[in-house]
Design an enzyme around this catalytic site. Sequence first.
Site, PDB file in Angstrom:
ATOM      1  N   SER A  23       0.850  -1.185   0.000  1.00 35.28           N
ATOM      2  CA  SER A  23       0.000   0.000   0.000  1.00 35.28           C
ATOM      3  C   SER A  23       0.888   1.238   0.000  1.00 35.28           C
ATOM      4  O   SER A  23       2.042   1.175  -0.449  1.00 35.28           O
ATOM      5  CB  SER A  23      -0.915  -0.039   1.227  1.00 35.28           C
ATOM      6  OG  SER A  23      -1.908   0.952   1.135  1.00 35.28           O
ATOM      7  N   ASN A  24       0.397   2.352   0.483  1.00 31.96           N
ATOM      8  CA  ASN A  24       1.172   3.591   0.580  1.00 31.96           C
ATOM      9  C   ASN A  24       0.623   4.399   1.761  1.00 31.96           C
ATOM     10  O   ASN A  24      -0.436   4.076   2.291  1.00 31.96           O
ATOM     11  CB  ASN A  24       1.104   4.363  -0.747  1.00 31.96           C
ATOM     12  CG  ASN A  24      -0.326   4.746  -1.072  1.00 31.96           C
ATOM     13  OD1 ASN A  24      -0.918   5.572  -0.407  1.00 31.96           O
ATOM     14  ND2 ASN A  24      -0.901   4.103  -2.092  1.00 31.96           N
ATOM     15  N   PRO A  25       1.348   5.462   2.155  1.00 34.65           N
ATOM     16  CA  PRO A  25       0.952   6.147   3.407  1.00 34.65           C
ATOM     17  C   PRO A  25      -0.166   7.185   3.258  1.00 34.65           C
ATOM     18  O   PRO A  25      -0.340   8.015   4.162  1.00 34.65           O
ATOM     19  CB  PRO A  25       2.252   6.835   3.856  1.00 34.65           C
ATOM     20  CG  PRO A  25       3.230   6.684   2.760  1.00 34.65           C
ATOM     21  CD  PRO A  25       2.606   5.985   1.607  1.00 34.65           C
ATOM     22  N   ALA A  90      -4.881   7.528  -3.722  1.00 37.48           N
ATOM     23  CA  ALA A  90      -3.522   7.067  -4.024  1.00 37.48           C
ATOM     24  C   ALA A  90      -3.620   5.564  -4.334  1.00 37.48           C
ATOM     25  O   ALA A  90      -3.388   4.721  -3.470  1.00 37.48           O
ATOM     26  CB  ALA A  90      -2.611   7.330  -2.837  1.00 37.48           C
TER      27      ALA A  90
END
Length: 215
Positions: A23-25, A90
């Site tokens: 995933s991403n932040p 995102a």
Amino acid sequence: MAVRCLITAGPTREYFDPVRFISNPSSGRMGYALAAAARDAGWTVDLVSGPVSLPEPAGVMLYPVVTAEEMMRQADALFGPCDVLLMCAAVSDWRPALRQPSKLKKDGRGLTVELEPVPDILAALAARRRAGQVLVGFAAETEDVEANARLKLDRKGVDLVAANSVAGPDGAFGSDTNALILLGRDGYRLGIGPASKAEVARCLVAEVATLLAAR
Ligand code: C5P
């Protein structure tokens, strides 16, 4: 004029076993601020959100999703009647090619996970846009922010790209503040912020409202 707005927010998660994912932040805060600003402008808002730790915004229809595939399906179902798309999520650009049905056991050795690209949701929606819709993409870049973002206007087939930097400690991910450069056709360029995400969202919604009124 009654305006219907579709917003995507937050990250997606792409699992390679039942408990592990890439995933991403992204915190979802920019997308949720946009949802609140759009609602406050009197728009009807559908918010498709990846997993975030934010309260459900009042006066907005929330559609929680987890993976890019689910986001794609949900956004696709809501896109037809919308006048404005703010594609702020995102989305993970890759996903594991295989999702193991049970938790992988560690054996002290490394693990190689093959990744495949996920569908580009924004490009797919833009390919079937109808006249009058305003489409806004977001570009999170670590370098050459403006030049890279401008390329996305055509590549994604959108009217505006909101570019921001995600490099370094002042980057947009997880922060309460943001600074955007809004890029459009015919050299249109507007700097918004640095300001709170709520204020940045208000400015962006106001710009989109102006564009919508000119159609
Ligand atoms: O190509 P890039 O990921 O930089 O483009 C960012 C824009 O495209 C954002 O608006 C993002 O929400 C959208 N996007 C998408 N589907 C993907 C990847 C990005 O809709 N698979």
